[in-house]
Design an enzyme around this catalytic site. Structure first.
Site: not given
Ligand code: BDP
Length: 711
Positions: A399, A371, A297
């Protein structure tokens, strides 16, 4: 801390969490009063002082009587300590038990013989004593008998860790309970008393490690001013057995070190991290180590230099090794420029690197391959890397499960992963046994939970969200505890012991996880939340980065819905061991809760119920709404057992949850109907608004969105 008797009235605003210590009722009270007349704890240390403070605070509140500290143990003594510091404990025959509880476990026993009422809390270490004290206080809070009391307990997992996703500007990524607890601006000089209460709460459930900062890391936290601040927190936490970790941004040597590369094989980079580790340990002698998100990401990482994840992890592991620190490297890695199914990518990259990580490196794997969804199958990396200690990462913050507004008890979700049988080393190779190190003989082991704690007075936002913090700690200590038992304990210590309250409230908690699955993502659907903030439904999200869209995950079309992960599709199924692989590969045997995760299925496919897939999907959404209504009815009937403020708070949040469950149902069914072309079956309430309406809802300033990042 209140050390006076009579005990102060507690606020019942959730601040005390599960450490409320309200007066015990009869008949337990009579037994406790007779058996607990004074406290004897020999030895001097900050941790023993914390144990003393907790007993001196709690016992008068629980017993409604003075329970003083004493130097000698008479009749009715509660004796706590280690055999090294306490002659009383050394004199007892506890060697065999203590030999089995290691450096964090404890023995609690009613000593028979000359002092029939004497209760002993013994451990090999001071922190074991503190954990034992908290266990004993829980025993009293839940009104259990002292007669025949005998507990021998030791944690199954070594690192029981909270991951705070807290930013240096005070915001919390995916945080729904206010702002960060850490007041970086006033640290190190102002130490908010909350830091101590936070540490007490963690110690009371066995949490022994915390990573303070967001995995989307800001390199500034590794600079001297912030290390001084982190050290101040570490000083507060230390007596409670908690070690501090920091997130390390892989490009820190460039951003704060003045180097022009962060290549893990570059000698200057290696030297920079070694010096940085030395500097950190000068501030925090028991620093736990680094938690790292790399090449995921948009975060920098070793791939930027053509190096592997193990190269990256080993760089940091080597820097920490001289000081006894560990690196926790996250397996949450996927790349938008790789065409492979996102569910497969972490395994494809990391499984071949098994055996290449240093002994002080752990790989932290999310419970499922995508996720933190309301339901995912377990991650196929569990079982695939026997030579690497794998930590389990779960998300305590909600989340993807309704933020802090929805009542969702997460222990069943955590347990579903822990109890999954990977089959990789034969039947009974549970994820829990991979994680606790027992399957592959690892001494290092860990479980991490992404924290749901913030500056809200009640810590976690929803009064029931604290149950998830609690359940995480209890399961990390002992993954064999049942989700029912944990809910039972938490309800008693949080609200009260009346069975007429505990039983229905427990049923409501147990139901809640399945409810959210039904009204958000039934039958294996996943990642169809609104874009970016993930608040509310967004099955129509398309465009932009493919693996961040809903259409990528549900693949709905006129012919059907679901992601084909069989051999004829992405073959993510091929990453699992037998027999799970065959079980889910076959459309006839695939459990329906994973159906659309693994298969693309025609709308008229016949389900186990005899209904078509379309009808079943609609009815699951409807059922989800009805389950929330059942939770509402349960709660409404419990008004007589809960103080007015907490009752009303939960009641109102449940009303929002019911409204949002309807929103989820209506928005998703109207949208999927554009593909199925079929009517809603009987029993499904007609949508309240048009699809157009739901598509055009826009939400501004939803909490939990990250800061503008450094660099
Ligand atoms: C996702 C979230 C993000 C996190 C990511 C993570 O949306 O904000 O940075 O996981 O685990 O689910 O690094």
């Amino acid at each position: 801390m209140n050390t006076h008797f009579p005990c102060k009235r507690i606020s019942e605003d959730g601040y005390e969490l599960w450490l409320r210590y309200v007066p015990v009722a009869q008949p337990a009270l009579a037994e406790y009063r007779a058996a607990l007349t004074h406290i004897v704890i020999d030895g001097v240390s900050a941790t023993l002082q914390a144990a003393r403070d907790e007993l001196v605070f709690a016992l008068p509140c629980l017993l409604g009587a003075s329970v003083p500290l004493a130097d000698t143990a008479g009749r009715g003594a509660l004796v706590a300590g280690t055999p090294h510091r306490s002659p009383l404990i050394a004199a007892l025959d506890l060697e065999a038990d203590l030999a089995g509880v290691g450096d964090e476990g404890y023995v609690i026993t009613a000593v028979p013989g000359a002092e029939p009422n004497r209760i002993v809390i013994a451990a090999n270490t001071d922190i074991g004593v503190l954990y034992g004290v908290f266990h004993f206080l829980r025993h009293l809070q839940t009104h259990q008998p002292l007669r025949g009391l005998r507990v021998v307990s030791a944690p199954k997992i070594r690192l029981r860790m909270l991951n705070h996703w807290d930013n240096l500007d005070g915001t919390v990524e995916r945080g729904y309970a206010g702002f960060s607890l850490w007041d970086w601006h006033k640290l190190p000089d102002y130490l908010d008393p909350r830091y101590t209460d936070y540490a007490r709460a963690n110690a009371s459930i066995g949490i022994n490690a915390v990573s303070l900062t967001n995995v989307n890391a800001n390199a500034l936290v590794l600079t001297r001013p912030y290390l001084v601040k982190a050290a101040a927190l570490a000083d507060v936490f230390r007596p409670y057995g908690i070690r501090v970790f920091l997130t390390a941004r892989f490009s820190a040597p460039i951003e704060i070190g003045g180097l022009d590369t962060a290549d893990p094989l570059d000698p200057a980079v290696i030297a920079w991290w070694r010096a940085k580790a030395d500097e950190i340990y000068a501030h925090i002698p028991d620093f736990g180590g680094f938690l790292v998100k790399a090449n995921s990401e948009g975060q920098p990482g070793p791939h930027d230099y053509g190096r592997s994840h193990s190269d990256g992890a080993n760089l940091l592991a080597d820097a920490l090794a001289p000081h006894g620190g560990v690196v926790i490297w996250r397996a949450f890695v996927y790349d938008e420029n790789v065409a492979e199914d996102r569910a497969r990518q972490a395994y494809s990259d990391l499984a071949p690197q098994d055996g290449r990580f240093r002994p002080n490196a752990l790989l932290q794997v999310k419970n499922g391959p995508i996720d933190f969804q309301p339901r995912e199958p377990y991650h196929p990396l569990f079982g695939a890397m026997p030579r690497t200690p794998l930590m389990l990462e779960v998300q305590i913050t909600q989340e993807y499960l309704g933020h802090a507004t929805h009542l969702v008890y997460l222990a069943p979700l955590f347990a579903e992963t822990l109890d999954a049988d990977t089959g990789c080393a034969g039947p009974g190779s549970l994820v829990a046994h991979v994680v606790d190190g027992s399957l592959d003989g690892h001494a290092l082991s860990g479980m991490a939970g992404v924290s749901n704690i913030g500056s809200d007075r009640n810590w976690c936002g929803h009064p029931f969200a604290a149950a998830n913090w609690y359940a995480f700690g209890r399961l990390a200590w002992d993954h064999r505890l049942s989700t029912e038992q944990i809910a039972d304990e938490w309800l008693r210590v949080t609200f009260g012991n009346d069975e007429r309250f505990v039983e229905p409230a427990k049923a409501m908690m147990i139901l809640s996880r399945e409810a959210v699955v039904n009204y958000m993502t039934p039958l294996g659907l996943h990642h169809i939340m609104a874009r970016n903030h993930h608040y509310g439904p967004g099955p129509w999200v398309a465009g932009g980065r493919r693996d961040w869209t809903s259409v990528y995950y549900h693949q709905a079309g006129p012919d059907g819905i679901g992601f084909d992960r069989t051999a004829s599709g992405s073959n993510a199924i091929g990453q699992y061991c037998s027999p799970f692989r065959e079980l889910v590969a076959d459309l006839d045997t695939c459990p329906e809760e994973y159906l659309l995760w693994f298969h693309r299925v025609a709308w008229d496919h016949t389900m186990k119920s005899g209904r078509t897939l379309w009808d079943e999907l609609c009815l699951r959404y409807q059922h989800g709404v009805e389950m929330v209504r059942e939770m509402q009815r349960t709660w409404d009937a419990l008004s007589g057992y809960v103080d007015a403020a907490r009752f009303e708070h939960v009641r109102t949040l449940l009303a929002i949850q019911e409204k949002e469950a309807r929103w989820w149902r209506d928005a998703c069914l109207l949208y999927f109907q554009t593909f199925s072309g079929r009517p809603l079956p009987k029993g499904v309430e007609p949508p309240e608004e048009s699809l157009e309406y739901y598509l055009n809802l826009t939400h501004y300033y939803v909490p939990g969105i990250p800061e503008r990042r450094f660099g």
